[in-house]
Design a protein around this motif. Structure first.
Motif, short mmCIF file in Angstrom:
data_model
loop_
_atom_site.label_atom_id
_atom_site.label_comp_id
_atom_site.label_asym_id
_atom_site.label_seq_id
_atom_site.Cartn_x
_atom_site.Cartn_y
_atom_site.Cartn_z
N PRO A 194 0.81 -1.23 0.00
CA PRO A 194 0.00 0.00 0.00
C PRO A 194 0.84 1.28 0.00
CG PRO A 194 -0.07 -1.04 2.15
CD PRO A 194 0.61 -2.01 1.22
N LEU A 195 2.09 1.16 0.46
CA LEU A 195 2.96 2.34 0.48
C LEU A 195 3.38 2.76 -0.93
CD1 LEU A 195 5.26 1.41 3.52
CD2 LEU A 195 3.12 2.70 3.51
N ASP A 196 3.21 1.86 -1.90
CA ASP A 196 3.55 2.17 -3.28
C ASP A 196 2.43 2.91 -4.01
OD1 ASP A 196 5.97 0.90 -2.96
OD2 ASP A 196 5.29 -1.00 -3.83
N TYR A 197 1.27 3.05 -3.35
CA TYR A 197 0.11 3.65 -4.01
C TYR A 197 -0.53 4.72 -3.13
CZ TYR A 197 0.81 -0.62 -6.67
OH TYR A 197 1.38 -1.63 -7.43
N PRO A 198 0.22 5.79 -2.85
CA PRO A 198 -0.34 6.86 -2.02
C PRO A 198 -1.57 7.48 -2.67
CG PRO A 198 1.68 7.57 -3.11
CD PRO A 198 1.58 6.09 -3.34
N ALA A 218 -4.24 2.52 0.07
CA ALA A 218 -3.53 3.32 1.07
C ALA A 218 -4.50 3.78 2.15
CB ALA A 218 -2.85 4.51 0.41
N ASP A 219 -5.72 4.13 1.75
CA ASP A 219 -6.73 4.55 2.73
C ASP A 219 -7.10 3.40 3.66
OD1 ASP A 219 -6.77 7.09 1.66
OD2 ASP A 219 -8.57 6.77 0.44
N GLU A 220 -7.13 2.19 3.11
CA GLU A 220 -7.44 1.02 3.95
C GLU A 220 -6.34 0.82 5.00
OE1 GLU A 220 -10.14 -1.79 1.01
OE2 GLU A 220 -7.96 -1.86 0.79
N LEU A 221 -5.09 0.99 4.58
CA LEU A 221 -4.00 0.89 5.55
C LEU A 221 -4.11 1.98 6.61
CD1 LEU A 221 -1.41 -0.31 6.66
CD2 LEU A 221 -0.14 1.08 5.00
N ASP A 222 -4.43 3.21 6.18
CA ASP A 222 -4.60 4.31 7.14
C ASP A 222 -5.67 3.96 8.17
OD1 ASP A 222 -2.68 5.84 5.89
OD2 ASP A 222 -4.11 7.07 4.75
N TYR A 237 -3.22 -1.15 14.16
CA TYR A 237 -2.39 -2.04 13.34
C TYR A 237 -1.15 -1.29 12.83
CZ TYR A 237 -6.16 -5.51 13.10
OH TYR A 237 -7.10 -6.45 13.40
N ARG A 238 -0.16 -2.06 12.44
CA ARG A 238 1.01 -1.51 11.76
C ARG A 238 1.28 -2.38 10.54
NH1 ARG A 238 5.45 -4.68 12.46
NH2 ARG A 238 5.40 -6.20 14.17
N PHE A 239 1.89 -1.79 9.53
CA PHE A 239 2.17 -2.53 8.30
C PHE A 239 3.57 -3.12 8.35
CE2 PHE A 239 3.70 -2.41 3.77
CZ PHE A 239 2.98 -3.53 3.36
N MET A 262 4.17 -8.41 4.38
CA MET A 262 3.02 -7.88 3.63
C MET A 262 1.73 -8.10 4.41
SD MET A 262 3.98 -6.33 0.87
CE MET A 262 2.66 -6.37 -0.35
N GLN A 263 1.79 -7.81 5.69
CA GLN A 263 0.63 -7.99 6.56
C GLN A 263 0.42 -6.78 7.45
OE1 GLN A 263 1.46 -11.66 8.71
NE2 GLN A 263 0.15 -12.81 7.31
N ALA A 264 -0.85 -6.59 7.83
CA ALA A 264 -1.18 -5.62 8.86
C ALA A 264 -1.15 -6.37 10.19
CB ALA A 264 -2.54 -5.01 8.61
#
Length: 203
Positions: free
Chosen positions: A169-173, A178-182, A189-191, A196-198
Protein backbone atom coordinates in the motif's frame (compact mmCIF):
# COMPACT_ATOMS: atom_id res chain seq x y z
CA UNK A 1 6.61 -72.08 54.27
CA UNK A 2 2.86 -72.60 54.54
CA UNK A 3 2.53 -69.28 56.32
CA UNK A 4 4.35 -67.55 53.47
CA UNK A 5 1.94 -69.10 51.02
CA UNK A 6 -0.95 -67.78 53.07
CA UNK A 7 0.52 -64.30 53.06
CA UNK A 8 1.17 -64.42 49.32
CA UNK A 9 -2.37 -65.67 48.72
CA UNK A 10 -3.78 -62.81 50.81
CA UNK A 11 -1.60 -60.27 49.01
CA UNK A 12 -2.74 -61.63 45.66
CA UNK A 13 -6.39 -61.36 46.65
CA UNK A 14 -5.91 -57.87 48.04
CA UNK A 15 -4.23 -56.84 44.79
CA UNK A 16 -7.09 -58.27 42.73
CA UNK A 17 -9.66 -56.58 44.93
CA UNK A 18 -7.78 -53.31 44.64
CA UNK A 19 -7.57 -53.60 40.85
CA UNK A 20 -11.30 -54.31 40.64
CA UNK A 21 -12.01 -51.29 42.81
CA UNK A 22 -9.66 -49.13 40.71
CA UNK A 23 -11.27 -50.35 37.51
CA UNK A 24 -14.66 -49.34 38.85
CA UNK A 25 -13.28 -45.93 39.82
CA UNK A 26 -11.68 -45.47 36.39
CA UNK A 27 -14.99 -46.21 34.69
CA UNK A 28 -16.65 -43.64 36.92
CA UNK A 29 -13.99 -41.02 36.16
CA UNK A 30 -14.30 -41.72 32.41
CA UNK A 31 -18.08 -41.38 32.57
CA UNK A 32 -17.76 -38.08 34.46
CA UNK A 33 -15.26 -36.76 31.91
CA UNK A 34 -17.53 -37.72 29.02
CA UNK A 35 -20.50 -35.99 30.64
CA UNK A 36 -18.40 -32.87 31.30
CA UNK A 37 -17.12 -32.80 27.71
CA UNK A 38 -20.61 -33.11 26.26
CA UNK A 39 -21.81 -30.27 28.50
CA UNK A 40 -18.84 -28.13 27.45
CA UNK A 41 -19.54 -28.77 23.76
CA UNK A 42 -23.19 -27.79 24.21
CA UNK A 43 -22.22 -24.55 25.95
CA UNK A 44 -19.63 -23.63 23.31
CA UNK A 45 -22.07 -24.30 20.50
CA UNK A 46 -24.65 -22.11 22.20
CA UNK A 47 -22.20 -19.21 22.47
CA UNK A 48 -20.23 -19.61 19.23
CA UNK A 49 -22.77 -18.14 16.85
CA UNK A 50 -22.90 -15.08 14.64
CA UNK A 51 -25.23 -12.32 15.76
CA UNK A 52 -24.84 -9.86 12.91
CA UNK A 53 -27.97 -8.34 11.44
CA UNK A 54 -28.26 -10.15 8.14
CA UNK A 55 -24.55 -10.11 7.39
CA UNK A 56 -22.88 -13.52 7.78
CA UNK A 57 -19.54 -13.77 9.50
CA UNK A 58 -16.67 -16.11 8.76
CA UNK A 59 -18.41 -19.16 10.13
CA UNK A 60 -18.90 -18.99 13.85
CA UNK A 61 -17.26 -16.08 15.61
CA UNK A 62 -16.77 -15.30 19.28
CA UNK A 63 -16.40 -11.64 18.27
CA UNK A 64 -19.30 -11.13 15.88
CA UNK A 65 -19.44 -8.06 13.66
CA UNK A 66 -22.48 -5.82 13.87
CA UNK A 67 -22.67 -3.24 11.03
CA UNK A 68 -22.50 0.41 12.04
CA UNK A 69 -25.83 1.89 10.93
CA UNK A 70 -24.35 5.39 10.74
CA UNK A 71 -22.28 4.33 7.73
CA UNK A 72 -25.38 3.76 5.61
CA UNK A 73 -25.64 6.32 2.77
CA UNK A 74 -28.43 8.88 3.27
CA UNK A 75 -31.67 7.79 1.66
CA UNK A 76 -30.62 4.18 1.17
CA UNK A 77 -33.06 1.56 2.41
CA UNK A 78 -31.82 -0.41 5.43
CA UNK A 79 -32.32 -3.78 3.76
CA UNK A 80 -30.62 -2.62 0.57
CA UNK A 81 -27.62 -1.55 2.60
CA UNK A 82 -27.42 -4.88 4.41
CA UNK A 83 -27.77 -6.73 1.10
CA UNK A 84 -24.94 -4.73 -0.47
CA UNK A 85 -22.69 -5.30 2.54
CA UNK A 86 -23.38 -9.01 2.32
CA UNK A 87 -22.72 -9.12 -1.43
CA UNK A 88 -19.44 -7.20 -1.03
CA UNK A 89 -17.84 -9.87 1.16
CA UNK A 90 -16.51 -12.85 -0.78
CA UNK A 91 -15.45 -16.12 0.84
CA UNK A 92 -16.61 -15.03 4.31
CA UNK A 93 -15.38 -18.34 5.76
CA UNK A 94 -11.78 -17.63 4.67
CA UNK A 95 -9.05 -17.92 7.26
CA UNK A 96 -7.49 -14.57 6.31
CA UNK A 97 -8.45 -11.36 4.50
CA UNK A 98 -6.69 -10.08 1.39
CA UNK A 99 -6.37 -6.40 0.48
CA UNK A 100 -4.74 -5.12 -2.69
CA UNK A 101 -5.01 -3.67 -6.16
CA UNK A 102 -7.22 -4.96 -8.93
CA UNK A 103 -5.23 -3.90 -12.00
CA UNK A 104 -1.47 -3.55 -11.81
CA UNK A 105 0.44 -4.71 -14.91
CA UNK A 106 2.68 -7.66 -14.25
CA UNK A 107 1.03 -8.60 -10.96
CA UNK A 108 -1.92 -10.76 -9.93
CA UNK A 109 -5.14 -9.10 -8.86
CA UNK A 110 -5.87 -9.22 -5.13
CA UNK A 111 -8.97 -11.21 -6.10
CA UNK A 112 -6.85 -13.84 -7.87
CA UNK A 113 -4.53 -13.98 -4.86
CA UNK A 114 -7.48 -14.45 -2.49
CA UNK A 115 -9.13 -17.10 -4.65
CA UNK A 116 -5.82 -18.94 -4.93
CA UNK A 117 -5.57 -19.48 -1.18
CA UNK A 118 -6.58 -22.81 0.36
CA UNK A 119 -9.23 -22.31 1.50
CA UNK A 120 -10.00 -19.17 -0.55
CA UNK A 121 -9.40 -16.02 1.48
CA UNK A 122 -11.94 -13.33 2.31
CA UNK A 123 -11.93 -10.18 0.20
CA UNK A 124 -14.02 -7.13 -0.58
CA UNK A 125 -15.42 -6.42 -4.04
CA UNK A 126 -18.54 -4.84 -5.48
CA UNK A 127 -17.35 -5.32 -9.05
CA UNK A 128 -19.41 -3.46 -11.64
CA UNK A 129 -22.03 -2.72 -8.99
CA UNK A 130 -19.71 -0.06 -7.56
CA UNK A 131 -20.56 2.45 -10.28
CA UNK A 132 -24.23 1.42 -10.34
CA UNK A 133 -24.63 2.01 -6.60
CA UNK A 134 -22.65 5.26 -6.70
CA UNK A 135 -24.72 6.65 -9.58
CA UNK A 136 -28.05 5.57 -8.09
CA UNK A 137 -27.33 7.27 -4.77
CA UNK A 138 -25.11 10.10 -6.01
CA UNK A 139 -22.13 8.92 -3.99
CA UNK A 140 -18.51 9.89 -4.53
CA UNK A 141 -15.72 7.32 -4.36
CA UNK A 142 -14.98 8.62 -0.85
CA UNK A 143 -18.62 8.13 0.13
CA UNK A 144 -18.50 4.58 -1.24
CA UNK A 145 -15.28 3.88 0.63
CA UNK A 146 -16.75 5.07 3.93
CA UNK A 147 -20.02 3.18 3.42
CA UNK A 148 -18.66 -0.13 2.12
CA UNK A 149 -14.88 -0.54 2.35
CA UNK A 150 -14.77 0.64 5.95
CA UNK A 151 -17.49 -1.78 7.14
CA UNK A 152 -15.51 -4.61 5.51
CA UNK A 153 -12.42 -3.56 7.45
CA UNK A 154 -14.42 -3.24 10.66
CA UNK A 155 -15.77 -6.72 10.11
CA UNK A 156 -12.32 -8.21 9.54
CA UNK A 157 -11.05 -6.49 12.69
CA UNK A 158 -14.03 -7.73 14.72
CA UNK A 159 -13.46 -11.28 13.51
CA UNK A 160 -9.76 -11.14 14.29
CA UNK A 161 -8.68 -12.37 10.86
CA UNK A 162 -5.08 -12.03 9.68
CA UNK A 163 -4.84 -9.28 7.05
CA UNK A 164 -2.50 -9.77 4.09
CA UNK A 165 -1.72 -7.37 1.24
CA UNK A 166 -1.23 -8.57 -2.33
CA UNK A 167 0.35 -5.19 -3.15
CA UNK A 168 2.37 -2.83 -1.00
CA UNK A 169 0.00 0.00 0.00
CA UNK A 170 2.96 2.34 0.48
CA UNK A 171 3.55 2.17 -3.28
CA UNK A 172 0.11 3.65 -4.01
CA UNK A 173 -0.34 6.86 -2.02
CA UNK A 174 -3.79 8.40 -2.37
CA UNK A 175 -5.37 5.10 -3.41
CA UNK A 176 -8.18 3.20 -1.71
CA UNK A 177 -5.56 0.63 -0.69
CA UNK A 178 -3.53 3.32 1.07
CA UNK A 179 -6.73 4.55 2.73
CA UNK A 180 -7.44 1.02 3.95
CA UNK A 181 -4.00 0.89 5.55
CA UNK A 182 -4.60 4.31 7.14
CA UNK A 183 -7.84 3.01 8.63
CA UNK A 184 -6.15 -0.10 9.99
CA UNK A 185 -3.32 1.95 11.48
CA UNK A 186 -5.87 4.19 13.20
CA UNK A 187 -7.25 1.03 14.81
CA UNK A 188 -4.02 -0.27 16.30
CA UNK A 189 -2.39 -2.04 13.34
CA UNK A 190 1.01 -1.51 11.76
CA UNK A 191 2.17 -2.53 8.30
CA UNK A 192 4.93 -5.13 8.10
CA UNK A 193 6.39 -4.78 4.60
CA UNK A 194 8.50 -7.93 4.97
CA UNK A 195 5.43 -10.07 5.63
CA UNK A 196 3.02 -7.88 3.63
CA UNK A 197 0.63 -7.99 6.56
CA UNK A 198 -1.18 -5.62 8.86
CA UNK A 199 -0.09 -6.62 12.36
CA UNK A 200 -2.04 -5.68 15.46
CA UNK A 201 0.25 -3.78 17.80
CA UNK A 202 0.74 -5.36 21.20
CA UNK A 203 -1.00 -3.50 24.00
Amino acid sequence: MSSIKVVLRELRQATLDGMAHSKEKLHQVADNLADHLEDLIRRVRAQDVFHGHGVPGPGSSSRPYVPNATRKPPGMDDQEYVDILQASVHNPDGLEAILGKFRVPGTASYIDVAEGKVPPATYFSLGDDWETIADAHQLTDRDMFDSFNVPFLERVIAEGKPITFSHNPLDYPGSALADELDFLESHGYRFDATKMQAILRSR
